[in-house]
Design a protein around this motif. Structure first.
Motif, PDB file in Angstrom:
ATOM      1  N   UNK A 301       0.595  -1.231   0.158  1.00 47.72           N
ATOM      2  CA  UNK A 301      -0.105   0.002  -0.079  1.00 47.72           C
ATOM      3  C   UNK A 301       0.857   1.315   0.144  1.00 47.72           C
ATOM      4  N   UNK A 302       1.723   1.311   0.885  1.00 46.88           N
ATOM      5  CA  UNK A 302       2.888   2.317   1.108  1.00 46.88           C
ATOM      6  C   UNK A 302       3.289   2.599  -0.443  1.00 46.88           C
ATOM      7  N   UNK A 303       3.977   1.860  -1.083  1.00 48.59           N
ATOM      8  CA  UNK A 303       4.660   1.814  -2.279  1.00 48.59           C
ATOM      9  C   UNK A 303       3.941   2.255  -3.426  1.00 48.59           C
ATOM     10  N   UNK A 304       2.511   1.794  -3.397  1.00 42.82           N
ATOM     11  CA  UNK A 304       1.479   2.187  -4.521  1.00 42.82           C
ATOM     12  C   UNK A 304       0.650   3.503  -4.426  1.00 42.82           C
ATOM     13  N   UNK A 305       0.856   4.397  -3.359  1.00 37.96           N
ATOM     14  CA  UNK A 305      -0.088   5.408  -3.137  1.00 37.96           C
ATOM     15  C   UNK A 305       0.328   6.505  -4.177  1.00 37.96           C
ATOM     16  N   UNK A 306      -0.281   7.830  -4.225  1.00 38.24           N
ATOM     17  CA  UNK A 306       0.074   8.900  -4.904  1.00 38.24           C
ATOM     18  C   UNK A 306       1.421   9.431  -4.968  1.00 38.24           C
ATOM     19  N   UNK A 307       1.888   9.255  -3.669  1.00 40.04           N
ATOM     20  CA  UNK A 307       3.222   9.464  -3.438  1.00 40.04           C
ATOM     21  C   UNK A 307       3.877   8.467  -2.870  1.00 40.04           C
ATOM     22  N   UNK A 308       4.698   7.395  -3.743  1.00 40.55           N
ATOM     23  CA  UNK A 308       5.060   6.182  -3.165  1.00 40.55           C
ATOM     24  C   UNK A 308       6.089   6.223  -2.215  1.00 40.55           C
ATOM     25  N   UNK A 309       6.026   5.431  -1.049  1.00 42.63           N
ATOM     26  CA  UNK A 309       6.823   5.334   0.047  1.00 42.63           C
ATOM     27  C   UNK A 309       7.447   4.160   0.009  1.00 42.63           C
ATOM     28  N   UNK A 310       8.934   3.983  -0.378  1.00 41.05           N
ATOM     29  CA  UNK A 310       9.581   2.928  -0.391  1.00 41.05           C
ATOM     30  C   UNK A 310      10.383   2.675   0.748  1.00 41.05           C
ATOM     31  N   UNK A 311       9.957   2.282   1.832  1.00 45.34           N
ATOM     32  CA  UNK A 311      10.641   2.032   3.267  1.00 45.34           C
ATOM     33  C   UNK A 311      11.384   1.010   3.113  1.00 45.34           C
ATOM     34  N   UNK A 312      10.942  -0.448   2.324  1.00 46.50           N
ATOM     35  CA  UNK A 312      11.540  -1.478   2.250  1.00 46.50           C
ATOM     36  C   UNK A 312      12.595  -1.499   1.334  1.00 46.50           C
ATOM     37  N   UNK A 313      13.893  -1.079   1.580  1.00 46.14           N
ATOM     38  CA  UNK A 313      14.816  -0.838   0.617  1.00 46.14           C
ATOM     39  C   UNK A 313      15.592  -2.102   0.281  1.00 46.14           C
ATOM     40  N   UNK A 314      16.700  -2.126  -0.563  1.00 51.93           N
ATOM     41  CA  UNK A 314      17.441  -3.494  -0.993  1.00 51.93           C
ATOM     42  C   UNK A 314      17.858  -4.215   0.029  1.00 51.93           C
ATOM     43  N   UNK A 315      18.417  -3.339   1.047  1.00 51.18           N
ATOM     44  CA  UNK A 315      19.299  -4.111   2.179  1.00 51.18           C
ATOM     45  C   UNK A 315      18.227  -4.818   2.968  1.00 51.18           C
ATOM     46  N   UNK A 316      17.280  -3.824   3.075  1.00 51.85           N
ATOM     47  CA  UNK A 316      16.300  -4.450   4.069  1.00 51.85           C
ATOM     48  C   UNK A 316      15.438  -5.799   3.562  1.00 51.85           C
ATOM     49  N   UNK A 317      15.258  -5.835   2.284  1.00 50.33           N
ATOM     50  CA  UNK A 317      14.705  -6.954   1.477  1.00 50.33           C
ATOM     51  C   UNK A 317      15.877  -8.299   1.622  1.00 50.33           C
ATOM     52  N   UNK A 318      16.956  -7.912   1.559  1.00 48.80           N
ATOM     53  CA  UNK A 318      17.926  -8.847   1.495  1.00 48.80           C
ATOM     54  C   UNK A 318      18.360  -9.390   2.828  1.00 48.80           C
ATOM     55  N   UNK A 319      18.258  -8.446   3.808  1.00 45.33           N
ATOM     56  CA  UNK A 319      18.224  -9.135   5.315  1.00 45.33           C
ATOM     57  C   UNK A 319      17.020  -9.903   5.569  1.00 45.33           C
ATOM     58  N   UNK A 320      15.965  -9.505   5.089  1.00 50.95           N
ATOM     59  CA  UNK A 320      14.551 -10.437   5.403  1.00 50.95           C
ATOM     60  C   UNK A 320      14.895 -11.610   4.496  1.00 50.95           C
ATOM     61  N   UNK A 321      15.569 -11.659   3.399  1.00 59.75           N
ATOM     62  CA  UNK A 321      15.361 -12.880   2.588  1.00 59.75           C
ATOM     63  C   UNK A 321      16.431 -13.838   3.259  1.00 59.75           C
ATOM     64  N   UNK A 322      17.516 -13.317   3.852  1.00 56.95           N
ATOM     65  CA  UNK A 322      18.550 -14.237   4.439  1.00 56.95           C
ATOM     66  C   UNK A 322      17.771 -14.876   5.741  1.00 56.95           C
ATOM     67  N   UNK A 323      17.025 -13.945   6.505  1.00 54.46           N
ATOM     68  CA  UNK A 323      16.336 -14.333   7.825  1.00 54.46           C
ATOM     69  C   UNK A 323      15.519 -15.538   7.480  1.00 54.46           C
ATOM     70  N   UNK A 324      14.625 -15.496   6.312  1.00 52.86           N
ATOM     71  CA  UNK A 324      13.826 -16.466   6.016  1.00 52.86           C
ATOM     72  C   UNK A 324      14.520 -17.642   5.480  1.00 52.86           C
ATOM     73  N   UNK A 325      15.608 -17.493   4.687  1.00 54.28           N
ATOM     74  CA  UNK A 325      16.442 -18.704   4.400  1.00 54.28           C
ATOM     75  C   UNK A 325      16.662 -19.695   5.622  1.00 54.28           C
TER      76      UNK A 325
END
Ligand code: DP6
Length: 423
Positions: A301-325
């Motif tokens: 929702x945040x990333x697709x509003x009229x002013x997109x908010x991208x709090x989940x940056x590449x490092x965040x996504x990468x850390x989360x994917x290592x966590x899930x791994x």
């Protein structure tokens, strides 16, 4: 503003009127030098509040549910500036020269935000419009570390005012809880989940802020939880310690501009009920699935509003994917979530400490995360505490923070959680 608040929250008008009556009877008297203290925890939402009902003051578009972060605290002292003047036919004279409100944050004088001054004036409205307040507040966690300082901050302010007024003299326990939770909500929505008072350590770590069926009011309560989930651990991975460019309050107004918001809201209240059920049954697996899908949807929702908010940056996504791994490899009971910022939170069962240690080792071997820090707190001190025993009196006076929070490098965190697993 105060009249709008009282119109929408008649229970607060009744409580304010009680305080005016106490003043008329001479039982409530405030003057310079009178002081109140409180300390309040922050919280991390597992089901997120994102979006407010338009035309209503701080009513969320969906119910939310959080884990109390007892070790991440704000310590606040409130003192009176000025004094009570004689009443005019049972009403407070609104002075032309009301004293100034002032703020000190982490021992530095700070300009009081207009929002906070309006908020403080609203709390005093009707029974104490002739005095001002000085707020001194210290957080034991760094600003912009991914832990909501407004939740802890507003709940601690409200708690310290309750202590200043010695509200127990005028309110029963239920009225007291209403006053604390409702005023905290009006300061910052998520603060209502930090305003549950706990006199002992038996209370639950979980708090719900529920949108009621009438769609125009809400209530806050501690949630019952199965023994299995009564000792959850938590830490936050600080990847980015900078101030975020768009804060939550502004973000809430953008939520409705995303096409996904309607889809997201359609999942409630079923998701809320399923999460409550998972807590009651001690079902970590469901709690994990519900929490993670909720975080993903809020960020969509945040990333697709009229002013997109991208709090989940590449490092965040990468850390989360290592966590899930790691989590999937060893089937550990651990989950991630992410608020309006880049720093993910991890919640886990004590026996998942080894897997958490492996996760931090894995991050440590990747140079991209070399500047990352881990904050982890003791889970013993929990809800809102009022009065001198809250620790606020000594913290504000000396700025010596209680030693309940650890800031670690990734390597230190890996060692810390490995050691914890052997104790
Ligand atoms: C993403 O409570 O900070 O952390 O009510 O405008 O002060 P205001 O917003 P705030 O919003 C919190 C948003 C969130 C999710 C949550 O904590 O539920």
């Amino acid at each position: 503003m105060s009249e709008m608040i009282f119109e929408q929250n008649p229970e607060l008008r009744v409580l304010s009127e009680k305080l005016l009556q106490a003043r008329i009877r001479g039982e409530l008297l405030l003057q310079s030098g009178d002081v109140g203290w409180a300390s309040a925890p922050s919280n991390i939402a597992l089901l997120k509040y994102w979006g407010k009902k338009s035309g209503l003051k701080q009513i969320p578009v969906n119910s939310s549910l959080s884990l109390t972060l007892g070790a991440f605290r704000a310590f606040t002292q409130i003192s009176v500036v000025g004094r009570f003047f004689p009443l005019n036919e049972g009403r407070v004279n609104v002075l032309l020269e009301r004293p100034h409100f002032s703020l000190e944050l982490n021992q530095n004088a700070a300009p009081m935000p207009a929002k906070m001054e309006i908020f403080l004036k609203s709390i005093l409205h009707g029974f104490a419009d002739d005095i001002a307040l000085r707020v001194e507040s210290v957080n034991n966690f760094p600003t912009a570390c991914g832990v909501a300082s407004s939740a802890a901050g507003y709940a601690a302010i409200v708690g310290a005012i309750a202590d200043l007024l010695n509200l127990q003299r005028f309110f029963n326990a239920c009225e007291m809880q209403t006053w604390l939770c409702e005023w905290s909500r009006l300061g910052s929505g998520s603060a209502t989940r930090s305003a549950i008072s706990q006199s002992d350590s038996k209370g639950s770590q979980f708090v719900a802020w529920e949108l009621l069926d009438n769609g125009v009011s809400s209530s806050t309560q501690e949630l019952p939880v199965h023994n299995n989930l009564s000792q959850l651990c938590h830490c936050v991975l600080v990847l980015d310690a900078g101030e975020k460019s768009v804060g939550s309050s502004e973000g809430h107004t953008l939520a409705q501009t995303s096409l996904f918001q309607e889809l997201r809201l359609a999942q409630y209240p079923a998701r809320f009920l399923r999460t409550r059920e998972a807590l009651l049954k001690g079902d970590f697996q469901s709690l994990q699935e519900l929490t993670e899908i909720d975080a993903f949807e809020m960020h969509a929702v945040m990333a697709t509003g009229s002013c997109p908010l991208n709090y989940m940056n590449r490092d965040t996504a990468s850390a989360i994917s290592k966590f899930v791994e790691i989590r999937n490899k060893v089937s550990a009971k651990m989950l991630w979530t992410l608020d309006a910022g880049a720093n993910p939170h991890f919640v886990f069962m004590p026996e998942a400490s080894v897997a958490m240690s492996q996760f931090f080792q894995l991050l440590n071997s990747d140079s991209r995360f070399s500047g990352a820090k881990v904050l982890s707190g003791e889970t013993s001190s929990k809800g809102l505490h009022l009065g001198e025993k809250s620790g606020a009196k000594s913290v504000v006076a000396s700025s010596k923070l209680p030693d309940v929070l650890k800031e670690m490098s990734l390597l230190q965190a890996a060692q810390f959680f490995l050691k914890g697993s052997k104790e």
